[in-house]
Write an enzyme that holds these catalytic residues in place. Structure first.
Site, PDB file in Angstrom:
ATOM      1  N   GLY A   1      21.860 -24.908 -14.633  1.00 17.63           N
ATOM      2  CA  GLY A   1      21.931 -24.445 -16.021  1.00 17.63           C
ATOM      3  C   GLY A   1      23.245 -24.933 -16.602  1.00 17.63           C
TER       4      GLY A   1
ATOM      5  N   CYS B   1      25.958 -28.620 -19.476  1.00 19.07           N
ATOM      6  CA  CYS B   1      25.997 -30.066 -19.212  1.00 19.07           C
ATOM      7  C   CYS B   1      24.721 -30.630 -18.598  1.00 19.07           C
ATOM      8  CB  CYS B   1      27.208 -30.391 -18.337  1.00 19.07           C
ATOM      9  SG  CYS B   1      28.762 -30.140 -19.204  1.00 19.07           S
TER      10      CYS B   1
END
Ligand code: NAD
Length: 434
Positions: free
Chosen positions: A257, A260
């Site tokens: 998650g 990025c």
């Protein structure tokens, strides 16, 4: 050196602070005036270990200042870092509007030669775009160079990563601009790789999508282990012992998650499509990742029966430990899936509670301690592998729960230990209790 840093998010604030700490004169700019006021008063906009002390000290010593006036910052600096956010658009491509706005603001304020360094994660070709924008809006007499210097810091260890990066990538076409960056980074005594701008831009996406693929790869192996009764922990040990593979980023769990990996994998897919290159590996990595939360909740349903009316306690909300960042956190997906099935959700996180309150409002119950959280729960789910959770008093936890069922999305406990304390313990890619 006189430096300006545009954007005081995770990357901008850490970059500005570390350069100030190395003895440079740094001014950090943000369009968010509240953030600037807060920083001037010593209030950090996010949690990052060691950050507050380093910002406060450098600010007090006069090497680090904050402003919302981009022109002022540009005019007193020779090197200007662009560290603004590049969020995904609805189609997954990168929204470059903040980079474009920063480039325009730099151009309009120019009062001499400038080196403009792009640290935001941007699709290949953005260096050229920034160059064209500055060219179009600057006073004609001043010169500039655009450099790509992608950032690899990780939230939770951002300062250490910035002080000890594995490599520093400098993508530039001009030797004087390259020299400026080498001079700036020299005190860190780390490996510097000099290349062209386009290659530097691709290095960042290639690195992140490779790591994301590695995570999805081991999660796909974990799915297989669950089906055949194998232990993914043993598999990781066996694979990770091979130096060509390494155990880094080979932790099975709820998937990736954060701000990025999800965005960068999507962005490289869109860029590849634009240039007619199929990138099926990354597509598959995203597909595996998107299924993680659903698989996790489906397993809860299989073990607990209907979730309607059940109370589920979530340990951890942030997308990973040592940060309060909830962007693209798996917790958010899991909360939605649980609520849609009629469950009551409680949650506790060591540092993300403030952000969770803003984001989740009254949807779930936020608890002050892990023990308050587990009280009366039909099941507890471990969502983030905070160290604090590894040291919980399991006897006390067992006594407080309605039924001792734990779904561990991050494999933080040895199954034998959980069995010893009387828990029905379901972890990722490991055999289920009888
Ligand atoms: P962020 O959202 O935390 O911060 C961005 C900041 O820029 C915000 O405070 C925003 O107000 C400010 N801003 C936006 N437009 C501006 C403008 N025109 N002038 C001045 N300020 C402006 O973002 P972040 O997490 O620091 O990420 C920044 C970039 O670095 C992104 O491209 C990201 O992909 C990349 N990156 C992030 C990380 C990470 O771990 N967060 C790591 C490596 C690279």
């Amino acid at each position: 050196m006189q430096i300006a840093v545009i954007g005081t998010g995770y990357v901008g604030l850490v970059t500005a602070t570390v350069f100030a700490d190395l003895g440079n004169d740094v001014i950090a700019v943000d369009v968010n005036e509240e953030k600037v006021r807060g920083l001037k008063a010593g209030k950090m906009p996010f949690y990052e270990p060691g950050m507050e002390e380093m910002v406060t000290r450098n600010h007090a010593d006069g090497r680090l200042d904050f402003t919302s006036d981009t022109a002022e910052a540009v005019q007193r600096s020779e090197v200007i870092f662009i560290c603004v956010d590049t969020p995904p658009k609805a189609d997954g491509s990168s929204d470059l509007s903040h980079v474009e706005a920063a480039a325009k603001a730099i151009a309009r304020a120019m009062n001499g030669p400038k080196v403009v360094v792009n640290k935001s994660t941007v699709p290949v070709g953005t260096g050229d775009l920034v160059g064209r924008i500055i060219e179009a809006h600057k006073p004609p007499q001043y010169t500039f160079e655009v450099v790509s210097n992608p950032e690899f810091l990780r939230e939770g260890s951002a300062i250490a990563d910035s002080l000890h990066p594995d490599r520093i990538i400098i993508g530039a076409s001009n030797p004087q601009a390259t020299m400026k960056l080498i001079e700036l980074y020299a005190p860190l005594e780390r490996q510097m790789l000099i290349c062209d701008v386009a290659s530097a831009e691709i290095i960042k996406y290639a690195s992140n999508s490779f790591l994301a693929t590695k995570i999805s790869f081991i999660n796909a192996i974990a799915n297989l282990c669950e089906k055949v009764g194998a232990d993914v922990g043993q598999v990781v040990k066996g694979m990770g012992a091979d130096r060509r593979i390494s155990a880094e980023f080979l932790s099975p769990g709820l998937g990736f998650g954060g701000s990025c990996f999800p965005k960068d994998t999507l962005s490289i897919l869109r860029v590849s499509e634009k240039y007619g290159c199929k990138f099926g590996i990354v597509e598959a990595a995203l597909e595996v990742n998107q299924a993680r939360a659903q698989l996790f909740v489906a397993r809860m349903e299989r073990i607990l029966g209907s979730l309607t009316g059940k109370t589920i306690g979530l340990l951890g909300l942030s997308f990973k430990p040592d940060t309060d960042d909830l962007r693209e956190a798996k917790s958010l997906e899991i909360i939605e899936l649980l609520l849609a099935r009629g469950a009551t959700v409680r949650a506790y996180d060591p540092v993300a509670m403030e952000k969770a309150k803003d984001l989740l409002g009254g949807k779930i119950t936020l608890c002050d301690t892990p023990y308050q959280l587990v009280e009366g729960c039909d099941a507890v789910a471990i969502i983030t592998e905070w160290n604090e959770f590894k040291q919980l008093n399991l006897e006390r936890m067992h006594a407080l729960m309605k039924q001792p069922v734990v779904f561990d999305g991050r494999n933080i406990y040895p199954p034998e230990r959980m069995a010893k304390f009387g828990f029905k313990y379901y972890s990722v890619g490991r055999p289920e209790p009888a």
